[in-house]
Design a protein around this motif. Structure first.
Motif, short mmCIF file in Angstrom:
data_model
loop_
_atom_site.label_atom_id
_atom_site.label_comp_id
_atom_site.label_asym_id
_atom_site.label_seq_id
_atom_site.Cartn_x
_atom_site.Cartn_y
_atom_site.Cartn_z
N MET A 1 0.84 -1.19 0.00
CA MET A 1 0.00 0.00 0.00
C MET A 1 0.88 1.24 0.00
O MET A 1 1.87 1.32 0.68
CB MET A 1 -0.88 0.03 1.27
CG MET A 1 -1.85 -1.10 1.36
SD MET A 1 -3.10 -1.05 0.05
CE MET A 1 -4.44 -0.23 0.89
N GLY A 2 0.47 2.23 -0.75
CA GLY A 2 1.26 3.44 -0.78
C GLY A 2 0.55 4.56 -1.50
O GLY A 2 -0.56 4.41 -1.98
N THR A 3 1.23 5.70 -1.52
CA THR A 3 0.67 6.87 -2.17
C THR A 3 1.34 7.05 -3.52
O THR A 3 2.55 6.91 -3.64
CB THR A 3 0.94 8.12 -1.31
OG1 THR A 3 0.56 7.83 0.02
CG2 THR A 3 0.17 9.31 -1.82
N LEU B 1 -4.71 -0.82 -8.71
CA LEU B 1 -5.40 0.07 -7.77
C LEU B 1 -5.39 -0.48 -6.35
O LEU B 1 -5.41 0.26 -5.38
CB LEU B 1 -6.84 0.28 -8.23
CG LEU B 1 -6.97 1.31 -9.35
CD1 LEU B 1 -8.16 1.01 -10.24
CD2 LEU B 1 -7.08 2.71 -8.78
N ILE B 2 -5.32 -1.80 -6.24
CA ILE B 2 -5.38 -2.41 -4.91
C ILE B 2 -4.15 -2.04 -4.07
O ILE B 2 -4.17 -2.10 -2.86
CB ILE B 2 -5.55 -3.94 -5.03
CG1 ILE B 2 -6.06 -4.53 -3.72
CG2 ILE B 2 -4.30 -4.63 -5.50
CD1 ILE B 2 -6.79 -5.82 -3.88
N LYS B 3 -3.07 -1.61 -4.77
CA LYS B 3 -1.85 -1.25 -4.05
C LYS B 3 -1.82 0.23 -3.65
O LYS B 3 -0.86 0.69 -3.04
CB LYS B 3 -0.63 -1.54 -4.92
CG LYS B 3 -0.40 -3.01 -5.12
CD LYS B 3 1.01 -3.29 -5.54
CE LYS B 3 1.30 -4.77 -5.48
NZ LYS B 3 2.50 -5.12 -6.23
N ILE B 4 -2.85 0.97 -4.03
CA ILE B 4 -2.82 2.42 -3.82
C ILE B 4 -3.74 2.81 -2.67
O ILE B 4 -4.87 2.36 -2.59
CB ILE B 4 -3.31 3.14 -5.09
CG1 ILE B 4 -2.45 2.75 -6.28
CG2 ILE B 4 -3.31 4.65 -4.89
CD1 ILE B 4 -2.94 3.33 -7.58
N ASP B 5 -3.24 3.65 -1.75
CA ASP B 5 -4.19 4.18 -0.77
C ASP B 5 -4.25 5.70 -0.77
O ASP B 5 -4.85 6.30 0.10
CB ASP B 5 -3.96 3.62 0.63
CG ASP B 5 -2.54 3.80 1.10
OD1 ASP B 5 -2.15 3.16 2.06
OD2 ASP B 5 -1.83 4.61 0.48
N GLY B 6 -3.65 6.30 -1.77
CA GLY B 6 -3.77 7.74 -1.92
C GLY B 6 -3.13 8.18 -3.22
O GLY B 6 -2.18 7.54 -3.69
N VAL B 7 -3.67 9.24 -3.83
CA VAL B 7 -3.06 9.79 -5.03
C VAL B 7 -2.84 11.28 -4.79
O VAL B 7 -3.74 11.97 -4.32
CB VAL B 7 -3.95 9.59 -6.28
CG1 VAL B 7 -3.31 10.21 -7.51
CG2 VAL B 7 -4.21 8.11 -6.52
N VAL B 8 -1.62 11.74 -5.07
CA VAL B 8 -1.33 13.17 -4.91
C VAL B 8 -0.88 13.71 -6.25
O VAL B 8 0.04 13.18 -6.87
CB VAL B 8 -0.21 13.38 -3.86
CG1 VAL B 8 0.12 14.86 -3.74
CG2 VAL B 8 -0.61 12.83 -2.52
#
Lengths: 334, 197
Positions: free
Chosen positions: A1-3, A34-41
């Motif tokens: 998980m990551g941004t 998408l399952i690896k993402i917990d935020g988008v900046v």
């Protein structure tokens, strides 16, 4: 998980199947599940497809927009948590309540102890530094915290402690091309301040994400008072993490010469300083690495990454406000 | 009581498993999937497709709503069968029979609805465990009825007051998808924690 950080100006953010797809100039520059993402900046300007927007909302992934300089612009917020009880407890503690005072003591104590521990560690590493007086000033600000029962006075202690820390911050920078005299913001007018501000923006995105997941209202804080559009609770919970994450990353980037003065540009007239595109990529990489790095959580007694710690501290705060635990333990690391 | 205050039959099952989990799911609106819940959902995707048919002498209806005015219950049944004019519920579960009696509570609540809806008394139900492909008989005994009715009342109170039952660490916590939110061990740990000076 990551941004995911999107730094490419005019990038196109879309989705294909279960993946986030970023393109620039018709070429794919990023393709992550998408399952690896917990935020988008998004830093600067980017286009995002309607399909990607609804997918992010569906999956409760927040999308934050920062200006090129790192200034916070706004955020696309997925549906708020249905846990009304957390928000109710948060609002019930608003103002000068026993609980508010307790958590403010925690935020301030956490931040100042981490400041002090950082100075102690640097002093040990570099005996030529002269940090003793500042450590003493920090101790003097920390000592009365637990017997200070007014939030305004606690703000005073926080101010005094921060002032002591930033008065010797220049000594921690061991790269001669960079200097630091005082904290300057909006806009930062030297490279060190611009890195600190940028780092705090990134941290704020992460903490706000964590408090959203737990179900808080980000705009009601205890240490920071309410002001339109200011996520006060995110700022509150950030305090203990500032030195642990941002200051540590800034110092290591400068001291290890990972960033040099060539990576900064100064605007004419306003003297606002910001990172170059390359410099920004470097800093984002270092920040992301720091978030993934692990330490032993003093309360849980197990390994945990800073990324996990954001949510853990938010959960501990919720548990304290809901009366499940007797105290809020800020994250204090030696 | 208005329509909003019907109790979901599934909440009885959760309550029987862990009161705190039941609160998180049905009061606080939290749900997180884990391996077990995903297996369960994909099983129910197959079961929860409305339809009727017959299997030899048995008439089957899948995925219909059950409701009881008397007990203020509402929920969806996986499968209802009629054999020789006798109705009974069949509940589908992943895995094999667990150590807890929460699945029986759910079947009993379904039987209570079915009694009200059909006017006949129901003495049996079944739980189909996907792992063993076998049906297990659930006798709707007086004892089970009393347990179910007591649980209905407890869940009713829980939903009405929203008061949070304490999180208690037990063996069941290992399989719970809400473990990372509930952190049941943290109360003791925070109690013992001494912050470095």
């Amino acid at each position: 998980m990551g941004t995911v950080y999107i730094t490419q100006e005019d990038a196109f953010i879309g989705k294909t199947d279960e993946r986030l797809h970023v393109k620039f100039d018709k070429k794919t520059i990023l393709d992550v599940p998408l399952i690896k993402i917990d935020g988008v900046v998004v830093l600067g300007r980017a286009t995002i497809s309607p399909a990607a927007i609804s997918e992010l909302l569906e999956r409760h992934i927040p999308l934050t927009f920062l200006a090129e300089t790192g200034r916070y612009l706004g955020r696309l917020e997925p549906e708020v948590s249905k846990n009304i009880f957390v928000r109710k407890a948060q609002w019930q503690a608003a103002g000068e309540s026993v609980q508010a005072i307790h958590v403010v003591q925690g935020f301030v104590r956490g931040k100042l102890k981490n400041y002090r521990n950082m100075l102690i560690r640097r002093q040990r590493e570099f005996p030529d530094l002269d940090l003793a007086a500042y450590i003493t000033r920090l101790e003097q600000a920390i000592a009365p915290i637990d017997t200070t029962n007014s939030i305004n006075s606690l703000r005073g202690l926080e101010g005094a402690g921060s002032a002591a820390y930033f008065s010797c911050f220049h000594q921690l920078i061991r790269a001669t091309e960079f200097t630091f005299t005082t904290r300057s913001r909006r806009p930062p007018t030297d490279p060190v301040n611009s890195l600190l501000s940028f780092g705090y923006s990134l941290l704020r995105h992460d903490i706000q994400g964590a408090i959203d997941i737990v179900g808080f209202d980000p705009y009601l804080g205890y240490l920071h008072c309410e002001r339109y559009g200011r996520p006060a609770l995110a700022l509150d919970l950030m305090e203990e993490f500032r030195p642990l994450i941002v200051d540590a990353v800034v110092l290591s980037a400068l001291n290890k010469r990972l960033l040099t003065s060539a990576e900064f540009v100064t605007e004419p007239l306003s003297h606002a300083v910001s990172l170059t595109w390359e410099g920004r990529k470097t800093f984002l990489r270092l920040y992301a690495q720091k978030k993934q790095s692990e330490f032993k959580h003093p309360v849980l007694g197990r390994k945990c990454s800073y990324q996990e710690a954001f949510e853990l501290q938010a959960r501990l705060l919720a548990k304290y406000l809901m009366g499940e635990i007797e105290k809020y333990p800020p994250l204090v690391l030696k | 009581m208005d329509d909003l205050e019907y109790i979901p039959i599934a909440a009885l099952n959760q309550y029987g498993y862990c009161q705190h989990r039941c609160w998180r799911m049905f009061c606080a609106g939290e749900f997180l999937d884990n391996q077990y819940t995903i297996e369960g959902t994909s099983l129910h995707d197959r079961v929860h497709t409305l339809g009727e048919g017959s299997r030899e002498e048995t008439w089957q209806i899948r995925a219909i709503w059950l409701k009881s005015e008397r007990y203020k219950l509402i929920g969806k049944a996986d499968l209802i069968e009629v054999e020789n004019g006798q109705w009974y519920p069949v509940e589908y579960k992943r895995g094999c029979k667990g150590e807890w009696d929460n699945d029986e509570l759910q079947v009993c609540a379904q039987a209570l609805c079915l009694e009200e809806m059909t006017g006949q008394s129901i003495s049996n139900g079944y739980i189909y465990y996907a792992h063993s492909h076998q049906r297990q008989l659930v006798e709707i005994t007086n004892q089970l009825r009393q347990n179910a009715i007591a649980t209905i009342q407890a869940v009713q109170t829980l939903l009405m007051t929203g008061e949070m039952p304490k999180a208690v660490k037990t063996k069941r916590c290992d399989g719970c998808s809400l473990f990372s939110r509930c952190l049941p061990g943290v109360v003791d740990k925070v109690g013992r924690y001494q912050e470095a000076t």
